[in-house]
Write an enzyme that holds these catalytic residues in place. Structure first.
Site, PDB file in Angstrom:
ATOM      1  N   PRO A  43      -1.119   3.505   1.367  1.00 29.61           N
ATOM      2  CA  PRO A  43      -0.721   4.598   0.484  1.00 29.61           C
ATOM      3  C   PRO A  43      -1.127   4.362  -0.967  1.00 29.61           C
ATOM      4  O   PRO A  43      -1.197   3.224  -1.438  1.00 29.61           O
ATOM      5  CB  PRO A  43       0.807   4.624   0.636  1.00 29.61           C
ATOM      6  CG  PRO A  43       1.078   4.003   1.970  1.00 29.61           C
ATOM      7  CD  PRO A  43       0.025   2.946   2.126  1.00 29.61           C
ATOM      8  N   PHE A  44      -1.419   5.467  -1.654  1.00 30.70           N
ATOM      9  CA  PHE A  44      -1.737   5.470  -3.082  1.00 30.70           C
ATOM     10  C   PHE A  44      -2.978   4.643  -3.404  1.00 30.70           C
ATOM     11  O   PHE A  44      -3.118   4.127  -4.513  1.00 30.70           O
ATOM     12  CB  PHE A  44      -0.533   4.980  -3.909  1.00 30.70           C
ATOM     13  CG  PHE A  44       0.746   5.688  -3.578  1.00 30.70           C
ATOM     14  CD1 PHE A  44       0.884   7.052  -3.818  1.00 30.70           C
ATOM     15  CD2 PHE A  44       1.796   4.996  -2.982  1.00 30.70           C
ATOM     16  CE1 PHE A  44       2.057   7.713  -3.493  1.00 30.70           C
ATOM     17  CE2 PHE A  44       2.976   5.657  -2.644  1.00 30.70           C
ATOM     18  CZ  PHE A  44       3.105   7.028  -2.907  1.00 30.70           C
ATOM     19  N   ARG A  45      -3.864   4.509  -2.417  1.00 31.10           N
ATOM     20  CA  ARG A  45      -5.133   3.782  -2.577  1.00 31.10           C
ATOM     21  C   ARG A  45      -4.933   2.305  -2.916  1.00 31.10           C
ATOM     22  O   ARG A  45      -5.823   1.654  -3.461  1.00 31.10           O
ATOM     23  CB  ARG A  45      -6.036   4.470  -3.608  1.00 31.10           C
ATOM     24  CG  ARG A  45      -6.298   5.934  -3.290  1.00 31.10           C
ATOM     25  CD  ARG A  45      -7.429   6.501  -4.121  1.00 31.10           C
ATOM     26  NE  ARG A  45      -8.708   5.876  -3.781  1.00 31.10           N
ATOM     27  CZ  ARG A  45      -9.446   6.194  -2.718  1.00 31.10           C
ATOM     28  NH1 ARG A  45      -9.024   7.120  -1.857  1.00 31.10           N
ATOM     29  NH2 ARG A  45     -10.591   5.596  -2.514  1.00 31.10           N
ATOM     30  N   LEU A  46      -3.764   1.773  -2.568  1.00 27.08           N
ATOM     31  CA  LEU A  46      -3.495   0.343  -2.749  1.00 27.08           C
ATOM     32  C   LEU A  46      -3.856  -0.375  -1.446  1.00 27.08           C
ATOM     33  O   LEU A  46      -3.010  -0.948  -0.758  1.00 27.08           O
ATOM     34  CB  LEU A  46      -2.033   0.118  -3.126  1.00 27.08           C
ATOM     35  CG  LEU A  46      -1.613   0.754  -4.458  1.00 27.08           C
ATOM     36  CD1 LEU A  46      -0.119   0.574  -4.697  1.00 27.08           C
ATOM     37  CD2 LEU A  46      -2.417   0.143  -5.610  1.00 27.08           C
TER      38      LEU A  46
END
Length: 220
Positions: free
Chosen positions: A194-197
């Site tokens: 999620p959230f490009r993490l």
């Protein structure tokens, strides 16, 4: 893709966003991890999960990429087959350093492989060639891969000529057809989060004969 495969793909969509990777450890086995991910990709319903991008570099430093199909993966490395007189073969003969990329979007996963390539034995190529459908074996004889083709009709006539030559007989392995083994020196596993993490886990070894791998995580 069949209706069943479509449903399976939809059911697994986004699963990669919630599945993390284990911590990097010195005794981790990237080949075992690849086997696990590849099995998950095959179960997901993806069309041709064995498809991969092969990148080569010519003698004058120009990169080139194309899609090929993985035929085996084990402790030796990754094997694919092709025409030995094709552009990719010419470039691998000139520069044995290659890169592979597997992308399984349904699972939000990628695997990057960098290493050296070498031809598989004639015996190994023979075994695989005989497992191919007859039409594919005929195609290997008819196609002068990467060379200029005047028209589609010319290719179709070449296929007919090969069919006539081997009518009622086994289609042998052409001298110009075989396989390549990519011996990995660096493997990176990318897991969508999620959230490009995202998770990025890298394995490196100094040479193909090294018994252990160094491991580390990278920032996304």
């Amino acid at each position: 893709m069949s209706l069943l495969s479509t449903f399976r793909a939809l059911a697994t969509a986004g699963k990669g966003l919630v599945v993390g990777m284990p911590d990097a450890t010195a005794d981790a086995d990237p080949i075992a991890l690849f086997s696990e991910w590849f099995a998950a990709a095959r179960k997901s319903g993806l069309f041709l999960p064995e498809a991969l991008s092969l990148s080569t570099v010519s003698a004058d430093g120009r990169p080139s990429s194309r899609m090929v199909l993985l035929k085996s993966a084990d402790e030796r490395g990754f094997v694919f087959y092709t025409n030995l007189e094709s552009r990719k073969a010419d470039e691998m003969n000139a520069n044995p350093h290659v890169a592979l990329l597997f992308h399984w979007p349904v699972l939000e996963r990628q695997v990057r492989v960098e290493g050296r390539v070498e031809p598989v034995s004639r015996e190994e190529a023979e075994v695989y060639f005989r497992s191919r459908p007859r039409g594919s074996r005929i195609g290997a004889w008819a196609s002068r891969q990467s060379r200029r083709l005047g028209s589609r009709a010319e290719l179709e006539q070449a296929v007919k000529d090969v069919e006539a030559r081997y009518a009622g007989a086994d289609v042998p392995l052409p001298e110009w057809w075989g396989g390549y083994l990519v011996q990995p020196e660096r493997m990176e596993f990318w897991q969508g989060r999620p959230f490009r993490l995202h998770d990025r886990l890298v394995f490196t070894r100094p040479h193909p004969e090294a018994g252990t791998w160094d491991t580390e995580r990278l920032y996304p």
